[in-house]
Design a protein around this motif. Structure first.
Motif, PDB file in Angstrom:
ATOM      1  N   GLN A 219     -49.949 -49.049 -72.352  1.00  0.00           N
ATOM      2  CA  GLN A 219     -49.209 -49.937 -73.243  1.00  0.00           C
ATOM      3  C   GLN A 219     -50.066 -51.176 -73.467  1.00  0.00           C
ATOM      4  O   GLN A 219     -50.141 -52.060 -72.622  1.00  0.00           O
ATOM      5  N   LEU A 220     -50.719 -51.203 -74.619  1.00  0.00           N
ATOM      6  CA  LEU A 220     -51.831 -52.123 -74.856  1.00  0.00           C
ATOM      7  C   LEU A 220     -51.430 -53.351 -75.661  1.00  0.00           C
ATOM      8  O   LEU A 220     -50.493 -53.330 -76.465  1.00  0.00           O
ATOM      9  N   THR A 221     -52.217 -54.410 -75.436  1.00  0.00           N
ATOM     10  CA  THR A 221     -52.131 -55.597 -76.289  1.00  0.00           C
ATOM     11  C   THR A 221     -53.479 -55.923 -76.921  1.00  0.00           C
ATOM     12  O   THR A 221     -53.521 -56.603 -77.947  1.00  0.00           O
ATOM     13  N   GLY A 222     -54.592 -55.472 -76.325  1.00  0.00           N
ATOM     14  CA  GLY A 222     -55.914 -55.805 -76.841  1.00  0.00           C
ATOM     15  C   GLY A 222     -56.792 -54.590 -76.993  1.00  0.00           C
ATOM     16  O   GLY A 222     -57.511 -54.210 -76.056  1.00  0.00           O
ATOM     17  N   TYR A 223     -56.750 -53.969 -78.157  1.00  0.00           N
ATOM     18  CA  TYR A 223     -57.470 -52.713 -78.365  1.00  0.00           C
ATOM     19  C   TYR A 223     -58.982 -52.878 -78.350  1.00  0.00           C
ATOM     20  O   TYR A 223     -59.707 -51.934 -78.060  1.00  0.00           O
ATOM     21  N   HIS A 258     -48.611 -45.783 -79.941  1.00  0.00           N
ATOM     22  CA  HIS A 258     -47.596 -46.817 -79.750  1.00  0.00           C
ATOM     23  C   HIS A 258     -48.193 -47.992 -78.998  1.00  0.00           C
ATOM     24  O   HIS A 258     -49.281 -47.900 -78.423  1.00  0.00           O
ATOM     25  N   PHE A 259     -47.481 -49.110 -78.989  1.00  0.00           N
ATOM     26  CA  PHE A 259     -47.931 -50.314 -78.292  1.00  0.00           C
ATOM     27  C   PHE A 259     -46.734 -51.027 -77.692  1.00  0.00           C
ATOM     28  O   PHE A 259     -45.581 -50.751 -78.044  1.00  0.00           O
ATOM     29  N   CYS A 260     -47.003 -51.939 -76.765  1.00  0.00           N
ATOM     30  CA  CYS A 260     -45.912 -52.571 -76.017  1.00  0.00           C
ATOM     31  C   CYS A 260     -45.288 -53.718 -76.806  1.00  0.00           C
ATOM     32  O   CYS A 260     -45.827 -54.189 -77.804  1.00  0.00           O
ATOM     33  N   LYS A 261     -44.130 -54.175 -76.315  1.00  0.00           N
ATOM     34  CA  LYS A 261     -43.355 -55.205 -76.995  1.00  0.00           C
ATOM     35  C   LYS A 261     -43.630 -56.615 -76.466  1.00  0.00           C
ATOM     36  O   LYS A 261     -42.925 -57.551 -76.860  1.00  0.00           O
ATOM     37  N   ASP A 262     -44.617 -56.772 -75.609  1.00  0.00           N
ATOM     38  CA  ASP A 262     -44.892 -58.095 -75.054  1.00  0.00           C
ATOM     39  C   ASP A 262     -45.089 -59.117 -76.168  1.00  0.00           C
ATOM     40  O   ASP A 262     -45.715 -58.830 -77.197  1.00  0.00           O
ATOM     41  N   GLU A 286     -37.809 -45.341 -78.153  1.00  0.00           N
ATOM     42  CA  GLU A 286     -36.813 -45.713 -77.158  1.00  0.00           C
ATOM     43  C   GLU A 286     -37.123 -45.093 -75.793  1.00  0.00           C
ATOM     44  O   GLU A 286     -36.778 -45.657 -74.756  1.00  0.00           O
ATOM     45  N   GLN A 287     -37.756 -43.940 -75.790  1.00  0.00           N
ATOM     46  CA  GLN A 287     -38.044 -43.255 -74.533  1.00  0.00           C
ATOM     47  C   GLN A 287     -38.975 -44.068 -73.647  1.00  0.00           C
ATOM     48  O   GLN A 287     -38.836 -44.094 -72.425  1.00  0.00           O
ATOM     49  N   TRP A 288     -39.937 -44.754 -74.257  1.00  0.00           N
ATOM     50  CA  TRP A 288     -40.921 -45.524 -73.504  1.00  0.00           C
ATOM     51  C   TRP A 288     -40.725 -47.027 -73.630  1.00  0.00           C
ATOM     52  O   TRP A 288     -41.465 -47.795 -73.016  1.00  0.00           O
ATOM     53  N   GLY A 289     -39.783 -47.455 -74.470  1.00  0.00           N
ATOM     54  CA  GLY A 289     -39.589 -48.890 -74.665  1.00  0.00           C
ATOM     55  C   GLY A 289     -40.738 -49.546 -75.388  1.00  0.00           C
ATOM     56  O   GLY A 289     -41.050 -50.724 -75.158  1.00  0.00           O
ATOM     57  N   THR A 290     -41.387 -48.790 -76.270  1.00  0.00           N
ATOM     58  CA  THR A 290     -42.552 -49.279 -76.997  1.00  0.00           C
ATOM     59  C   THR A 290     -42.307 -49.192 -78.506  1.00  0.00           C
ATOM     60  O   THR A 290     -41.216 -48.865 -78.953  1.00  0.00           O
TER      61      THR A 290
END
Length: 641
Positions: A219-223, A258-262, A286-290
């Motif tokens: 779950q990334l923020t900086g590709y 997909h990517f995270c919600k941070d 929804e399964q991963w919250g991403t």
């Protein structure tokens, strides 16, 4: 104004704007700018005899974007960015920005909400739990891997050995005080370890910047930023360079689904749907919250494909393993009831993106590895786009993995009723270019470690694991084993702590590691295992249907027609004088015996030689009669006179 007057004005003001890069802007919005990292993000420039850093960010929905950082005391009023004409891009050129200066974008959304965002194109980032980007100049690293790159670009991966050691850098090893290894530490310790064991490649679980260790990097923020947990981008270049100088390829896990919600990441980046769809159900996993990428946007295509170019071109990586491809291919794979415009469940935009991605990547990097973790029966995943495929060149064989692990966990008394789990994979083994994975996913979340999955006594567990590896190495397909499997990690993998290397103080674990080493080198040194790895020409059953005794045997064949004989016994019963049909008469010598004393078994260490006799057996006119050890796997080679 004269140049010196412009220079003085800029120095007093501290920033300026540029009216250039129109072609880059056009290509980015068209989705065909495959080196967009050279334009977006933060880059050193010299204009009007002024050294500055130009910042460019995509924020099409933003009302206003301001640059904040160490260089302006994080004051949004100091450096307002300017929208580039007729685009969704914003830019500013700032003087007096120093290497490693932290920064973010202060974004005013269309509803005037405020968002503090890291740079999606940043090359470096603060170490967690801090979340800002850092200005970093990637130029100047001196590579020393020319010999590797030349050899790689002249090789044929389909007909070469490919044996992968999968690693989570945070938990492979840690220092005595519990601190994590750096990229330099790993270069000096991980690389010699992997080289000695005989692996051809290291696969790194995602090393792109991510906020939470427990996500394993998925779950990334900086590709575009190798995680700062272990050092700087050039430190990571050094690690890859050292791998190549030691003849080890590097494969990166990559997450384009997909990517995270941070709050500092890509989600709701400019106060609206930017990298994701404006359709809530399509956007949210929804399964991963991403949050899912929206592949219908050309700019998202440019962002992701540029990321592949970036890792190949600037970091010399040898391949990419694409995570969770099934979630990209199907709108309903995560449990949502979504349909495409034709009423189907296929994600048409994602399919187009995947094909475009593979087509472009192989056009520029024809010798790379593009491996799909795809867990469904989607056809032709690893076949050329021109033939109707998705264009990857490898697919993880999840079917084989599930079948063989389910089989190996059975008490041997019940295995005869599940014999198909051993043999079914050969009905489809050549429909794709497969990798056989025993990956991290199989040793977490209550699934137990590989060693713990094996039934029976302490000794039988080790024997069963050696047998599993013996079958895996002889089965068609490239190989992958998760770290710890080589010495028999007893407990499940825990991302928060180092592997239990202290187990190597115990003889059984030492012997298992020696076995894995010998097995890997046996694989690499015998081209029957890999030269015809993608064709039935390289495989022939000897005995497929002996379910009652849970024994199988087969031959692996090279281009010259030379054969290795593989015999596997999946019960704890020794079988003396066991017949094995052979194609060519002569003396057959064991080149590997998983039940040898030196590996923890009961059979003599040296090679055994069996002379064939004329005997109709297994549709062959000659046979050898061998001692087949309990839970034993044997490789035989025709002995040259």
């Amino acid at each position: 104004m004269q140049p010196h007057e412009i220079n003085q004005y800029i120095q007093e003001k501290g920033y300026f704007y540029l009216n250039e890069g129109e072609l880059d802007v056009h290509l980015f919005h068209e989705g065909t700018f495959y080196k967009s990292y050279e334009f977006l993000g933060a880059h050193a420039i010299n204009r009007f005899e002024v050294n500055a850093v130009r910042f460019v960010v995509w924020a099409p929905n933003a009302h206003q974007v301001n640059l904040i950082g160490e260089f302006n005391d994080w004051d949004p009023s100091r450096h307002p960015m300017q929208r580039i004409k007729n685009s969704g891009l914003w830019q500013i050129c700032v003087v007096n920005v120093q290497p490693f200066d932290s920064y973010k974008y202060h974004i005013v959304g269309p509803d005037h909400s405020i968002h503090y965002k890291a740079d999606p194109y940043a090359f470096h980032a603060e170490e967690r739990p801090q979340t800002a980007s850092k200005y970093y100049d990637l130029s100047g690293y001196q590579w020393h891997d020319d010999a590797w790159c030349i050899q790689r670009d002249q090789s044929d991966p389909y007909h070469s050995p490919l044996n992968i050691y999968e690693v989570n850098l945070l938990s492979w090893r840690q220092k005595h005080d519990g601190k994590q290894y750096s990229y330099h530490d790993l270069a000096h310790e991980l690389i010699p370890y992997v080289k000695d064991l005989g692996y051809t490649h290291i696969e790194l679980m995602p090393i792109m910047e991510h906020p939470y260790d427990g996500s394993w990097g998925y779950q990334l923020t900086g590709y575009f930023a190798p995680t700062s947990r272990y050092g700087t981008p050039k430190d990571f270049m050094f690690f890859i360079d050292q791998c190549h100088q030691n003849d080890i390829g590097v494969i990166l896990d990559w997450v384009p689904g997909h990517f995270c919600k941070d709050a500092h990441g890509l989600y709701h980046f400019d106060g609206g749907a930017c990298f994701e769809s404006s359709d809530y159900e399509r956007a949210h996993n929804e399964q991963w919250g991403t949050v899912n990428f929206d592949y219908s946007k050309p700019e998202v295509n440019a962002f992701l494909i540029s990321n592949l170019f970036y890792w190949h071109e600037l970091y010399h990586v040898d391949g990419i393993r694409i995570d969770a491809v099934a979630y990209m291919l199907y709108l309903n794979f995560g449990g949502q009831l979504l349909k495409n415009k034709y009423g189907g469940v296929e994600n048409l935009e994602a399919i187009d993106f995947i094909k475009k991605m593979n087509q472009i990547v192989f056009q520029y990097f024809p010798h790379t590895l593009m491996m799909a973790e795809e867990s469904t029966s989607w056809p032709m995943v690893s076949r050329p786009i021109s033939d109707g495929g998705l264009g990857f060149n490898y697919k993880w064989n999840m079917g084989w993995m599930n079948d063989i692990l389910e089989y190996m966990e059975l008490d041997p008394i019940f295995r005869k009723g599940f014999h198909k789990a051993l043999t079914f994979s050969l009905t489809y083994a050549f429909t794709e270019n497969f990798v056989l994975p025993l990956s991290h996913d199989e040793v977490v979340h209550g699934k137990k470690s590989l060693l713990s999955k094996m039934p029976g006594s302490y000794e039988e567990k080790f024997a069963g694991l050696r047998l599993l590896y013996t079958y895996m190495m002889a089965h068609p397909g490239k190989k992958l084993l998760f770290m710890g499997g080589e010495f028999g990690q007893f407990i499940e993998w825990n991302e928060w702590q180092a592997l239990d290397f202290h187990l190597l103080d115990y003889e059984a674990h030492q012997k298992l590691k020696q076995f894995v080493k010998d097995l890997n080198w046996t694989y690499r040194q015998n081209n029957c295992f890999y030269e015809l790895d993608t064709s039935y020409d390289g495989y022939e059953w000897i005995e497929v249907d002996n379910s009652n005794e849970s024994v199988i045997s087969f031959e692996r064949i090279n281009k010259k027609g030379e054969r290795l004989v593989i015999v596997l016994n999946f019960t704890p019963i020794e079988r003396k004088n066991y017949p094995v049909g052979v194609t060519i008469p002569g003396k057959y010598e064991t080149i590997l015996n998983s039940a040898a004393i030196k590996y923890g078994g009961t059979m003599a260490n040296g090679p055994q030689i069996y002379t064939s006799k004329k005997e109709l057996m297994h549709h062959r006119y000659h046979a050898i009669r061998i001692t087949l050890p309990p839970y034993g796997g044997l490789y035989f080679k025709l002995k040259e006179d």
